[in-house]
Design an enzyme around this catalytic site. Structure first.
Site, PDB file in Angstrom:
ATOM      1  N   ASP A  18       0.871  -1.175   0.000  1.00 55.97           N
ATOM      2  CA  ASP A  18       0.000   0.000   0.000  1.00 55.97           C
ATOM      3  C   ASP A  18       0.913   1.231   0.000  1.00 55.97           C
ATOM      4  OD1 ASP A  18      -1.803   2.034   0.465  1.00 55.97           O
ATOM      5  OD2 ASP A  18      -2.374   1.367   2.480  1.00 55.97           O
ATOM      6  N   GLU A  25       0.264  10.583   0.448  1.00 52.26           N
ATOM      7  CA  GLU A  25      -1.133  10.137   0.464  1.00 52.26           C
ATOM      8  C   GLU A  25      -1.554   9.731   1.861  1.00 52.26           C
ATOM      9  OE1 GLU A  25      -4.537   7.254   0.205  1.00 52.26           O
ATOM     10  OE2 GLU A  25      -2.542   7.006   1.070  1.00 52.26           O
ATOM     11  N   HIS A  53      -1.735  -2.171   6.079  1.00 51.95           N
ATOM     12  CA  HIS A  53      -0.986  -1.398   7.067  1.00 51.95           C
ATOM     13  C   HIS A  53      -0.273  -2.294   8.081  1.00 51.95           C
ATOM     14  CE1 HIS A  53      -2.596   2.970   6.529  1.00 51.95           C
ATOM     15  NE2 HIS A  53      -2.341   2.382   5.371  1.00 51.95           N
TER      16      HIS A  53
END
Length: 358
Positions: A177, A209, A316
């Site tokens: 990610d 981001e 994450h």
């Protein structure tokens, strides 16, 4: 470069939000092999331009592909008796931090581990709770004096994890990610090298981001494309998560629809996937997507925007898991979709007349 090798290279690199320079240089070298121009904007996003091949006098159109290259990380907040206190950059699940290997980017890179008091010395109540951030610390093995000479408050810390191949074409690692999206964009550029396309293609690896889609805002404003496609990750199917909240790992690109997505662009993408027999999944997004797509959509007077999500498990964490087949499908879909863009596509999107090449 093959997609697996490129993904390994960029995900093992450092690039916490606001400090993306190390990974950016790797992306620059790869994009440069397939693009006509490569530059870095003031915010730090990497922008590669692959020019379209169109006859003189035809409208000049462009599409922007965006995937963010920053990763969540840590920052040193205090040096305390030979240990480092820290805070987070981006959204961390505290449950996964204890016991992680890290790299402290001080005056020199220092390997370290995240520790805390062992369960033997905790109260019964403490043993039942997630260890709070203020009870975690980083140990790099240096004395207090050595630590002070090599590390200071504000130094960035990245989690350390090697790229791992699993069975069934799956891979695991950190920062998938959203560097997996950067790998998809790279694969699209490779495919486009063998296809004719009339629209200019801006391949953008955005920054920051994870702390507010900042790179997407500024790069989209500067490019001002006719249309944009953001690529990010979506929650892959796994134990304990309702099926309605996930997309299938290995099931192909998850194409988003909802208020953050231009409905015509969604139809164009899904039609291209069906035409070329590329497996696809529907991804309903009833509100803000929390991705670069939101920033792209609202820049200037508005940019027709789509969102393609990569099915990903364990988001994450340092063991984010995905299917390489999904990345290959997304790269191919993007290239074939772009090769099919015409002035009629622009009219369907409601775009105003464009300047013409002379």
């Amino acid at each position: 470069m093959q997609i697996k090798e490129f993904l390994k290279q960029i995900t093992e690199a450092s690039g916490v939000s606001g400090y993306e320079a190390p990974v950016r240089e790797l992306v620059r070298a790869e994009f440069a092999a397939y693009a006509d121009e490569v530059r870095t904007d003031t915010m730090g996003s990497l922008i590669a331009l692959k020019k379209g091949n169109r006859p003189t006098g035809t409208p000049r159109r462009s599409i922007m592909l965006a995937g963010h290259m920053d990763e969540i990380g840590l920052v040193v907040t205090k040096l305390e008796k030979g240990y480092l206190r820290f805070s987070t950059v981006g959204g961390f699940d505290l449950r996964v931090l204890l016991g992680q290997e890290v790299v402290v980017h001080g005056r020199r890179d220092l390997p370290g581990i995240i520790g805390t008091r062992p369960p033997h010395v905790l109260s019964p109540e403490e043993r039942e709770q997630v260890v709070p951030l203020d009870r975690l610390f980083i140990d790099v093995g240096l004395t207090e004096a050595e630590l002070g000479a090599n590390v200071r408050v504000g130094d960035i810390v990245t989690l350390r994890r090697e790229f791992t191949e699993l069975a069934g074409g799956l891979v695991a690692g950190k920062a998938f990610d959203d560097r997996a999206a950067v790998a998809c964009i790279d694969l699209c550029l490779q495919y486009l090298a063998g296809l004719k396309h009339t629209w200019d293609v801006y391949a953008v690896a955005t920054v920051q981001e994870e702390v507010g889609v900042k790179g997407a805002l500024t790069s989209t404003f500067g490019i001002n494309p006719d249309a944009g496609v953001a690529l990010d990750v979506g929650h892959g199917n796994m134990l304990g998560v309702p099926e309605v909240d996930t997309v299938n790992v290995g099931g192909g690109p998850a194409i988003g629809f909802g208020p953050n997505i231009h409905p015509v662009l969604y139809e164009q993408l899904t039609a291209a996937a069906a035409k070329y027999e590329i497996a696809q999944q529907m991804d309903p997004i009833p509100g803000p997507s929390g991705t670069d797509a939101w920033a792209m959509q609202v820049v200037r007077e508005g940019i027709p925007t789509a969102l393609i999500s990569i099915p990903l498990r364990y988001m994450h964490t340092t063991v984010e898991t995905l299917s390489l087949k999904d990345l290959e499908r997304i790269g191919r879909l993007l290239a074939l979709f772009i090769a099919g863009l015409t002035e009629e596509s622009a009219r369907e999107l409601g775009l105003p007349p464009a300047a013409r090449d002379k």
